[in-house]
Design a protein around this motif. Sequence first.
Motif, PDB file in Angstrom:
ATOM      1  N   PRO A 180      -2.519  -6.495   2.830  1.00 20.09           N
ATOM      2  CA  PRO A 180      -3.129  -5.916   3.819  1.00 20.09           C
ATOM      3  C   PRO A 180      -2.085  -4.925   4.581  1.00 20.09           C
ATOM      4  CG  PRO A 180      -3.407  -8.278   4.181  1.00 20.09           C
ATOM      5  CD  PRO A 180      -2.400  -8.015   3.033  1.00 20.09           C
ATOM      6  N   THR A 181      -2.641  -3.630   5.191  1.00 18.14           N
ATOM      7  CA  THR A 181      -1.775  -3.004   5.766  1.00 18.14           C
ATOM      8  C   THR A 181      -1.265  -3.440   6.783  1.00 18.14           C
ATOM      9  OG1 THR A 181      -3.590  -1.084   5.620  1.00 18.14           O
ATOM     10  CG2 THR A 181      -1.879  -0.586   7.267  1.00 18.14           C
ATOM     11  N   SER A 182       0.583  -3.380   6.826  1.00 15.82           N
ATOM     12  CA  SER A 182       1.233  -4.013   7.674  1.00 15.82           C
ATOM     13  C   SER A 182       1.252  -5.283   7.558  1.00 15.82           C
ATOM     14  CB  SER A 182       0.903  -3.612   9.186  1.00 15.82           C
ATOM     15  OG  SER A 182       0.706  -2.438   9.610  1.00 15.82           O
ATOM     16  N   GLY A 183       1.017  -5.756   6.353  1.00 15.47           N
ATOM     17  CA  GLY A 183       1.237  -7.285   5.875  1.00 15.47           C
ATOM     18  C   GLY A 183       1.743  -7.572   4.674  1.00 15.47           C
ATOM     19  N   SER A 184       2.963  -7.103   4.415  1.00  8.34           N
ATOM     20  CA  SER A 184       3.906  -7.062   3.165  1.00  8.34           C
ATOM     21  C   SER A 184       4.542  -8.388   3.313  1.00  8.34           C
ATOM     22  CB  SER A 184       4.940  -5.909   3.398  1.00  8.34           C
ATOM     23  OG  SER A 184       5.717  -5.833   4.505  1.00  8.34           O
ATOM     24  N   TRP A 185       4.385  -9.285   4.595  1.00  7.05           N
ATOM     25  CA  TRP A 185       5.023 -10.586   4.682  1.00  7.05           C
ATOM     26  C   TRP A 185       4.257 -11.421   3.622  1.00  7.05           C
ATOM     27  CZ3 TRP A 185       1.021 -13.475   5.909  1.00  7.05           C
ATOM     28  CH2 TRP A 185      -0.128 -13.018   6.790  1.00  7.05           C
ATOM     29  N   ASN A 205       0.834  -1.122   0.073  1.00  9.80           N
ATOM     30  CA  ASN A 205       0.034  -0.117   0.057  1.00  9.80           C
ATOM     31  C   ASN A 205       0.861   1.374  -0.026  1.00  9.80           C
ATOM     32  OD1 ASN A 205      -3.007  -0.956   0.453  1.00  9.80           O
ATOM     33  ND2 ASN A 205      -1.598  -2.106   1.978  1.00  9.80           N
ATOM     34  N   TYR A 206       1.940   1.106  -0.364  1.00  2.00           N
ATOM     35  CA  TYR A 206       2.978   2.434  -0.554  1.00  2.00           C
ATOM     36  C   TYR A 206       2.231   3.428  -1.573  1.00  2.00           C
ATOM     37  CZ  TYR A 206       7.308   5.164  -0.475  1.00  2.00           C
ATOM     38  OH  TYR A 206       8.194   6.197  -0.433  1.00  2.00           O
ATOM     39  N   GLY A 207       2.603   4.586  -0.960  1.00  2.00           N
ATOM     40  CA  GLY A 207       1.756   5.876  -1.732  1.00  2.00           C
ATOM     41  C   GLY A 207       2.106   5.853  -3.197  1.00  2.00           C
TER      42      GLY A 207
END
Length: 375
Positions: A288-293, A263-265
């Motif tokens: 998901p947000t904070s879910g780049s794993w 979700n990077y800008g």
Amino acid sequence: MRTGRPKPPLTVLPADQEKLELLARRPKTAQRMALRSKIVLRAGKGLANQEIARQLNVTGATVGKWRERYRIRGMGGLCDDPRPGTPRKITDTQVEEAVTQTLESLPPAATHWSTRSLAKKVGLSQSAVVRIWHTFGLQPHRSETFKLSTDPLLVEKIRDIVGLYLNPPEHAVVLCVDEKSQVQALDRTQPILPLRPGLPEQRTHDYERHGTTSLFAALDIATGKVIGKCRRRHRHQEFLQFMEYVDSGLPPEAGEIHLVLDNYGTHKTPKVVRWFARHPRYHLHFTPTSGSWVNQVERWFAEITNKRIRRGSFDSVRSLEKAIEEYLLYNNQYPKPFVWTADADLILGKIQRLCERISNSPKPSPASQTSSTNV
């Protein structure tokens, strides 16, 4: 010919038969228990002691001992008898107090217990506390980090992306895209001492900075090949340039292309949105947000960091970019895709158990957990 004293017949109870067979073949069974189980199983089939001893490469006395122990005492006879020694000095109450203090309290003016501080608190020796901690798997000195996503569409996004990994659409390409930003070109202040017998590679703790670069990468989950480019800046302009590079490298007959993005800008600016609108064969799947794993390219970033960047010494940004390009070339010559094995239910189950362990955490609703996309 002497045959020895007749041996009373041994009957293995049906309830014990399955237990003995499991103990005999399970890899994690202690070797002594596996041997005793094999002896009893063979004796139950009517084999003589000497024949069992020959098959298992033990003495006849060993066979006779465990055969008789089982005949008299059953499964309990296969365990070792308590050995004589100094009477136990630590009571169950003391053990319970040590475990409870470790789990439910903190020492004064400290964040965690040490063996010495806890020993002083509960009145035991330090070595006793060490044994108790080892027995119960307690490690107060260790701490790990986690980040629980608060994305309201967490369940739907995980099911969507994991569905792409486990059941990708036919005749489509799935690319995991991300940027490894601010990769530093670090050069040690003194020459590195090479590896020698008995000594690891040695380097100075301080370094000189020579600038940074950003690595844009797109991982093909089917082949393991990576399309990558280094750029000095990390804006939506560079992202669009990278997407043009990716698009030019994909054959027109590739069909639909599914991109997994975070979700990077820079991925959601108006110009980027318009670019994807002009290229309808691209389908975006945001993590998901904070879910780049959940983005597989992050695992590949860990590979290049460990194997090429972290221990490298670079006197310029160009030398760093050259090293990255060499790694990309080698990776694509010998690609190895990652194998994703966890399904969405397994991942969401772990998240739910984590939510139940911590307070004031958002819990996935039962209705959202039953939804499915691409699974």
